[in-house]
Scaffold this motif. Structure first.
Motif, PDB file in Angstrom:
ATOM      1  N   LYS A 183       0.828  -1.205   0.000  1.00  0.00           N
ATOM      2  CA  LYS A 183       0.000   0.000   0.000  1.00  0.00           C
ATOM      3  C   LYS A 183       0.866   1.259   0.000  1.00  0.00           C
ATOM      4  CE  LYS A 183      -3.532   2.375   2.733  1.00  0.00           C
ATOM      5  NZ  LYS A 183      -4.387   2.306   3.952  1.00  0.00           N
ATOM      6  N   LEU A 184       1.899   1.285   0.854  1.00  0.00           N
ATOM      7  CA  LEU A 184       2.744   2.473   0.953  1.00  0.00           C
ATOM      8  C   LEU A 184       3.650   2.617  -0.267  1.00  0.00           C
ATOM      9  CD1 LEU A 184       3.676   2.278   4.740  1.00  0.00           C
ATOM     10  CD2 LEU A 184       2.130   3.895   3.636  1.00  0.00           C
ATOM     11  N   ALA A 185       4.130   1.477  -0.805  1.00  0.00           N
ATOM     12  CA  ALA A 185       4.988   1.547  -1.988  1.00  0.00           C
ATOM     13  C   ALA A 185       4.227   2.141  -3.165  1.00  0.00           C
ATOM     14  CB  ALA A 185       5.521   0.162  -2.327  1.00  0.00           C
ATOM     15  N   ARG A 186       2.957   1.795  -3.298  1.00  0.00           N
ATOM     16  CA  ARG A 186       2.133   2.403  -4.358  1.00  0.00           C
ATOM     17  C   ARG A 186       1.925   3.888  -4.096  1.00  0.00           C
ATOM     18  NH1 ARG A 186      -1.056  -2.374  -3.880  1.00  0.00           N
ATOM     19  NH2 ARG A 186      -2.538  -1.241  -2.598  1.00  0.00           N
ATOM     20  N   LYS A 187       1.714   4.224  -2.820  1.00  0.00           N
ATOM     21  CA  LYS A 187       1.425   5.611  -2.475  1.00  0.00           C
ATOM     22  C   LYS A 187       2.605   6.527  -2.749  1.00  0.00           C
ATOM     23  CE  LYS A 187      -0.040   8.516   1.411  1.00  0.00           C
ATOM     24  NZ  LYS A 187      -0.450   8.539   2.838  1.00  0.00           N
ATOM     25  N   ARG A 238      10.646   8.785   1.042  1.00  0.00           N
ATOM     26  CA  ARG A 238       9.699   7.957   1.792  1.00  0.00           C
ATOM     27  C   ARG A 238       9.551   6.582   1.148  1.00  0.00           C
ATOM     28  NH1 ARG A 238       4.822  11.902   3.764  1.00  0.00           N
ATOM     29  NH2 ARG A 238       4.602  10.254   5.317  1.00  0.00           N
ATOM     30  N   PHE A 239       9.642   6.537  -0.177  1.00  0.00           N
ATOM     31  CA  PHE A 239       9.609   5.258  -0.890  1.00  0.00           C
ATOM     32  C   PHE A 239      10.812   4.406  -0.496  1.00  0.00           C
ATOM     33  CE2 PHE A 239      10.599   2.763  -4.786  1.00  0.00           C
ATOM     34  CZ  PHE A 239       9.448   2.012  -4.834  1.00  0.00           C
ATOM     35  N   LYS A 240      11.996   5.022  -0.419  1.00  0.00           N
ATOM     36  CA  LYS A 240      13.202   4.302  -0.012  1.00  0.00           C
ATOM     37  C   LYS A 240      13.071   3.794   1.421  1.00  0.00           C
ATOM     38  CE  LYS A 240      16.465   6.733  -3.055  1.00  0.00           C
ATOM     39  NZ  LYS A 240      17.631   7.655  -3.084  1.00  0.00           N
ATOM     40  N   ALA A 241      12.506   4.615   2.301  1.00  0.00           N
ATOM     41  CA  ALA A 241      12.343   4.215   3.693  1.00  0.00           C
ATOM     42  C   ALA A 241      11.407   3.020   3.825  1.00  0.00           C
ATOM     43  CB  ALA A 241      11.818   5.395   4.516  1.00  0.00           C
ATOM     44  N   VAL A 242      10.334   3.020   3.028  1.00  0.00           N
ATOM     45  CA  VAL A 242       9.388   1.903   3.057  1.00  0.00           C
ATOM     46  C   VAL A 242      10.054   0.629   2.545  1.00  0.00           C
ATOM     47  CG1 VAL A 242       7.290   1.023   1.946  1.00  0.00           C
ATOM     48  CG2 VAL A 242       7.322   3.336   2.907  1.00  0.00           C
ATOM     49  N   GLY A 246      22.045 -10.560  -2.191  1.00  0.00           N
ATOM     50  CA  GLY A 246      20.730 -10.596  -2.822  1.00  0.00           C
ATOM     51  C   GLY A 246      19.708  -9.674  -2.206  1.00  0.00           C
ATOM     52  N   PHE A 247      20.103  -8.624  -1.468  1.00  0.00           N
ATOM     53  CA  PHE A 247      19.125  -7.657  -1.001  1.00  0.00           C
ATOM     54  C   PHE A 247      18.392  -7.070  -2.194  1.00  0.00           C
ATOM     55  CE2 PHE A 247      21.779  -6.584   2.986  1.00  0.00           C
ATOM     56  CZ  PHE A 247      21.076  -7.518   3.718  1.00  0.00           C
ATOM     57  N   GLN A 248      17.087  -6.833  -2.022  1.00  0.00           N
ATOM     58  CA  GLN A 248      16.310  -6.235  -3.102  1.00  0.00           C
ATOM     59  C   GLN A 248      16.351  -4.711  -2.956  1.00  0.00           C
ATOM     60  OE1 GLN A 248      12.469  -7.999  -3.306  1.00  0.00           O
ATOM     61  NE2 GLN A 248      13.262 -10.047  -3.525  1.00  0.00           N
ATOM     62  N   GLY A 249      17.506  -4.145  -3.031  1.00  0.00           N
ATOM     63  CA  GLY A 249      17.655  -2.711  -2.912  1.00  0.00           C
ATOM     64  C   GLY A 249      19.120  -2.358  -2.913  1.00  0.00           C
ATOM     65  N   GLU A 250      19.455  -1.106  -3.206  1.00  0.00           N
ATOM     66  CA  GLU A 250      20.856  -0.733  -3.304  1.00  0.00           C
ATOM     67  C   GLU A 250      21.195   0.480  -2.461  1.00  0.00           C
ATOM     68  OE1 GLU A 250      21.790  -0.049  -7.329  1.00  0.00           O
ATOM     69  OE2 GLU A 250      21.177  -2.015  -8.011  1.00  0.00           O
ATOM     70  N   ARG A 287      25.950  -7.023  -6.840  1.00  0.00           N
ATOM     71  CA  ARG A 287      24.747  -6.767  -6.062  1.00  0.00           C
ATOM     72  C   ARG A 287      23.540  -6.744  -6.986  1.00  0.00           C
ATOM     73  NH1 ARG A 287      25.866  -1.612  -2.368  1.00  0.00           N
ATOM     74  NH2 ARG A 287      23.844  -2.220  -1.519  1.00  0.00           N
ATOM     75  N   ARG A 288      22.495  -7.386  -6.543  1.00  0.00           N
ATOM     76  CA  ARG A 288      21.258  -7.466  -7.316  1.00  0.00           C
ATOM     77  C   ARG A 288      20.594  -6.097  -7.373  1.00  0.00           C
ATOM     78  NH1 ARG A 288      15.794  -8.187  -6.342  1.00  0.00           N
ATOM     79  NH2 ARG A 288      14.677  -9.634  -7.714  1.00  0.00           N
ATOM     80  N   GLY A 289      20.010  -5.777  -8.526  1.00  0.00           N
ATOM     81  CA  GLY A 289      19.287  -4.526  -8.659  1.00  0.00           C
ATOM     82  C   GLY A 289      17.992  -4.545  -7.866  1.00  0.00           C
ATOM     83  N   SER A 290      17.476  -3.389  -7.585  1.00  0.00           N
ATOM     84  CA  SER A 290      16.234  -3.296  -6.808  1.00  0.00           C
ATOM     85  C   SER A 290      15.029  -3.633  -7.679  1.00  0.00           C
ATOM     86  CB  SER A 290      16.078  -1.888  -6.230  1.00  0.00           C
ATOM     87  OG  SER A 290      16.063  -0.930  -7.262  1.00  0.00           O
ATOM     88  N   ASP A 291      13.990  -4.111  -7.029  1.00  0.00           N
ATOM     89  CA  ASP A 291      12.735  -4.384  -7.724  1.00  0.00           C
ATOM     90  C   ASP A 291      12.009  -3.071  -8.022  1.00  0.00           C
ATOM     91  OD1 ASP A 291      13.202  -7.069  -7.587  1.00  0.00           O
ATOM     92  OD2 ASP A 291      11.842  -7.445  -5.916  1.00  0.00           O
ATOM     93  N   LEU A 292      11.232  -3.086  -9.081  1.00  0.00           N
ATOM     94  CA  LEU A 292      10.357  -1.970  -9.405  1.00  0.00           C
ATOM     95  C   LEU A 292       8.909  -2.408  -9.249  1.00  0.00           C
ATOM     96  CD1 LEU A 292      12.005  -0.522 -12.649  1.00  0.00           C
ATOM     97  CD2 LEU A 292      12.099   0.431 -10.340  1.00  0.00           C
TER      98      LEU A 292
END
Length: 300
Positions: free
Chosen positions: A27-31, A45-49, A95-99, A125-130
């Protein structure tokens, strides 16, 4: 550095279930997604979520975090890792989903390194998901379709993808497109694209769970005498027998004609009697004859 309260970031309680955490994250990632959000400071805020979800979605990482939090730390408190803290039994977190995680995150869990090399060692390092959303019509969701979507993100700019929508996908489901997220670094794999499917409202059909409802207009004589009439479904027309003496609002069931699945749903057909206007003297006389023939008061 300051302590981060990841539960507060996601707006969930510390005893939240995995499903509640995932639901709050989505919900927050969409917001706050920078592509669509008009909120102030949406990107941060997106990065924090994303960081909060990365810390809490994994059971072992969540236990480590909870152990630290049990020391009485609250958001904004000055924080230093305990002496000799290595996190996750000293192992790495490939393999973290974020950089772009904070110093706080990396001080607890490491930097996503593969293996147990020294702190700060760089490597693939794996790229982040979109995340993105696509809106399709009900027939496309029922039958399956190919949809072209345009993505705009700060890393890769604008690009167009053709996405195969599986038949029978339910509104709100997510399609994972492997390797379509942000690129990895130093030879690491790209992340994934998580595509949420939304379904537009349809003028003829209403979907509730696996049940499809359709309102069928019929003539008064079809309702009174009975008839067999064609009824539209998402898979094509079928013949439906209307029992004699049917009233407006009566519901008839077409079994297995609802949403597809292991056990297909049904289609509910709601009868709606439409009365023609008396536009000629002969038609008006017909209604007058009906009024005198039938002793009928619908308000009785």
């Amino acid at each position: 550095m300051q302590f981060k309260d990841y539960y507060d970031t996601l707006g969930v309680k510390p005893d939240a279930t995995d499903a509640e955490i995932k639901r709050a994250y989505r919900k927050l990632a969409r917001k706050y997604h920078p592509d669509v959000s008009k909120e102030a400071d949406a990107e941060n805020r997106f990065k924090a979520v994303n960081e909060a979800y990365e810390a809490l979605k994994d059971a072992e990482r969540r236990r480590e975090y909870d152990n630290l939090r049990a020391g009485g730390y609250r958001a904004g408190d000055e924080f230093r890792p305990p002496p000799n803290w290595q996190g996750r039994q000293g192992g790495g977190h490939g393999g973290f989903q974020g950089e772009d995680f904070s110093d706080f995150f990396e001080s607890i869990f490491g930097r996503g390194r593969a293996g147990g090399g020294p702190r700060g060692q760089s490597g693939p390092r794996r790229g982040s998901d979109l995340q993105a959303r696509v809106q399709i019509d009900l027939a496309s969701a029922f039958n399956g379709a190919k949809e072209r979507i345009t993505l705009r993100d700060p890393v890769q700019g604008e690009r167009t993808l053709e996405v195969k929508i599986p038949a029978g996908i339910e509104p709100g489901r997510t399609i994972r497109l492997s390797g379509q997220g942000n690129p990895g670094t130093q030879g690491g794999p790209a992340g994934d694209l998580l595509l949420e499917v939304g379904v537009r409202e349809d003028s003829r059909f209403k979907l509730e769970g696996h049940t499809i409802t359709h309102v069928l207009p019929i003539a008064p004589w079809e309702a009174a005498l009975g008839a067999t009439v064609p009824v539209p479904t998402l898979a094509g027309n079928v013949d439906l027998r209307i029992p004699a003496g049917s009233d407006s609002g009566r519901k008839l069931r077409l079994r297995g004609r609802g949403w597809p699945g292991k056990t297909p749903g049904d289609q509910i057909v709601v009868l709606e009697i439409h009365t023609p206007k008396a536009e000629t003297p002969e038609q008006q006389a017909f209604y007058e004859n009906m009024a005198s023939t039938f002793e009928f008061n619908p308000r009785r």
